[in-house]
Motif scaffolding. Structure first.
Motif, short mmCIF file in Angstrom:
data_model
loop_
_atom_site.label_atom_id
_atom_site.label_comp_id
_atom_site.label_asym_id
_atom_site.label_seq_id
_atom_site.Cartn_x
_atom_site.Cartn_y
_atom_site.Cartn_z
N UNK A 43 75.46 1.28 -89.26
CA UNK A 43 74.74 1.67 -88.93
C UNK A 43 74.80 3.30 -88.92
N UNK A 44 74.77 4.18 -89.88
CA UNK A 44 74.66 5.37 -89.60
C UNK A 44 73.17 6.24 -88.70
N UNK A 45 72.95 7.58 -87.52
CA UNK A 45 72.14 7.74 -87.77
C UNK A 45 72.26 9.08 -87.18
N UNK A 46 71.53 10.22 -88.43
CA UNK A 46 71.65 11.37 -88.04
C UNK A 46 70.60 12.37 -87.79
N UNK A 47 70.46 12.56 -85.99
CA UNK A 47 69.03 14.12 -85.45
C UNK A 47 68.94 14.51 -86.85
N UNK A 48 69.95 16.10 -87.00
CA UNK A 48 69.74 16.74 -88.28
C UNK A 48 71.11 17.67 -88.95
N UNK A 49 71.44 16.96 -90.22
CA UNK A 49 72.98 17.59 -90.89
C UNK A 49 72.40 18.45 -92.25
N UNK A 50 73.12 19.22 -92.32
CA UNK A 50 73.78 20.33 -93.94
C UNK A 50 75.02 20.31 -93.95
N UNK A 51 74.52 19.74 -95.63
CA UNK A 51 75.87 19.99 -96.45
C UNK A 51 76.22 21.03 -96.99
N UNK A 52 77.61 21.34 -96.84
CA UNK A 52 77.65 23.18 -97.76
C UNK A 52 78.92 23.11 -98.78
N UNK A 53 79.34 23.41 -99.43
CA UNK A 53 80.57 23.77 -99.53
C UNK A 53 80.34 25.39 -99.61
N UNK A 54 80.44 26.52 -100.02
CA UNK A 54 79.94 27.89 -99.31
C UNK A 54 80.92 28.54 -98.62
N UNK A 55 81.65 28.42 -98.30
CA UNK A 55 82.50 29.39 -96.87
C UNK A 55 81.91 31.05 -96.99
N UNK A 56 81.14 30.89 -97.78
CA UNK A 56 81.17 32.20 -97.62
C UNK A 56 79.44 32.20 -96.70
N UNK A 57 78.44 31.13 -96.57
CA UNK A 57 77.45 31.74 -96.08
C UNK A 57 77.41 30.29 -95.33
#
Length: 313
Positions: free
Chosen positions: A172-186
């Motif tokens: 089971x995986x439970x996420x409230x809110x998650x963000x994926x990013x690969x941009x170290x400048x943002x």
């Protein structure tokens, strides 16, 4: 509602609703709004309600190539969407490659104030299940998951809701809110998200992330996220993070601050527990809090870790 359009004008899909009551369904997917290959979109106030029903879920994406239960799938922004499942029996078939997703919102750039509720139901699954209030997890451009909420469990303290896995490798995986990013400048943000677990039993491994920023190169902040667990039993290894910033691969890097995240546990039981209120791999960890009352934590092969704030610089 489904929209399939490669155009660049703003598209708005608001206020769509799916109701399922007292029914038996063999399904791959249920969604309030599904957007495919669409740019510049807004999806607000959409909802899915499933009540008093039996769902036999095919977790393999055949036919129309979609699986999952969600209020909104694939939009630029999504606010105030709602997914609620109650008094329902769910059986999920085996998929060896892809988890089954039960989301209010998935595959967006910005997600705010979305809600997922699963209560007074029973789930039997041969496949890993992901629950999420909102996942800003498009390939590029995701920046915000804020104020999203997940509630799972029974309304009766004497009769816990059960999630039972029939395969040892399902979790089971439970996420409230998650963000994926690969941009170290943002800088991206996962803030003020909530997971509330009450009167629940899970027999396999469980992972909870209330506010989660991840990706190789991610530069983020996880702030003010909360996990509340009451009168629940976790029989497998359990990992709990209120706020976390993490790389995706072992060689990747991620950075940012984890601040004022909180885990509150009462009257619950755990095996092999890893409990960290705020963790980052390069950055500040401040004001993170863990509170445990009237609970039992048994050590197992993986041991026990309890930590307020952690920075792996």
């Amino acid at each position: 509602s489904r929209l399939d359009d490669g155009g660049t004008n703003k598209k708005t899909l608001n206020g769509n609703t799916v109701w399922v009551r007292n029914s038996e369904l063999d399904i791959n997917a249920i969604y309030g709004v599904y957007l495919y290959n669409v740019q510049n979109t807004v999806a607000d106030g959409n909802s899915v309600y499933i009540e008093g029903s039996v769902l036999k879920v095919n977790a393999v994406a055949d036919g129309n190539q979609t699986t999952g239960i969600y209020a909104v799938s694939s939009s630029n922004t999504a606010t105030g969407n709602w997914l609620e499942i109650s008094d329902t029996e769910i059986t999920v078939s085996k998929n060896t490659t892809t988890p089954y997703q039960i989301y209010s919102v998935g595959s967006v750039e910005q997600a705010q104030n979305n809600t997922t509720i699963v209560r007074d139901s029973s789930i039997t699954s041969a496949t890993t299940i992901y629950f999420s209030g909102a996942s800003a997890n498009v390939v590029s451009g995701a920046t915000l998951a804020s104020g999203n909420r997940v509630f799972i469990g029974s309304t009766n303290a004497q009769d816990r809701m059960k999630i039972n896995y029939t395969e040892a490798d399902a979790s089971t995986y439970i996420f409230g809110g998650r963000v994926y990013s690969t941009d170290q400048n943002t800088q991206v943000t996962a803030a003020d998200n909530l997971i509330s677990i009450e009167n629940l039993e899970i027999n396999n491994k469980t992972l909870l992330y209330s506010g989660y920023v991840w990706g190789d190169g991610a530069n983020g902040e996880a702030r003010g996220n909360t996990i509340q667990i009451t009168n629940s039993v976790f029989d497998g290894m359990t990992q709990i993070y209120a706020g976390r910033i993490n790389h995706y691969t072992g060689s990747g890097k991620a950075s940012g601050a984890v601040k004022e995240n909180k885990i509150v546990i009462s009257q619950s039981q755990f095996q092999d527990l890893e409990l960290i209120a705020g963790q980052t791999y390069d950055g500040l960890a401040s004001g993170n809090v863990v509170s445990i009352e009237n609970s039992v934590i048994n050590g197992g092969p993986k041991g026990i870790v309890i930590c307020g704030g952690r920075s792996d610089v």
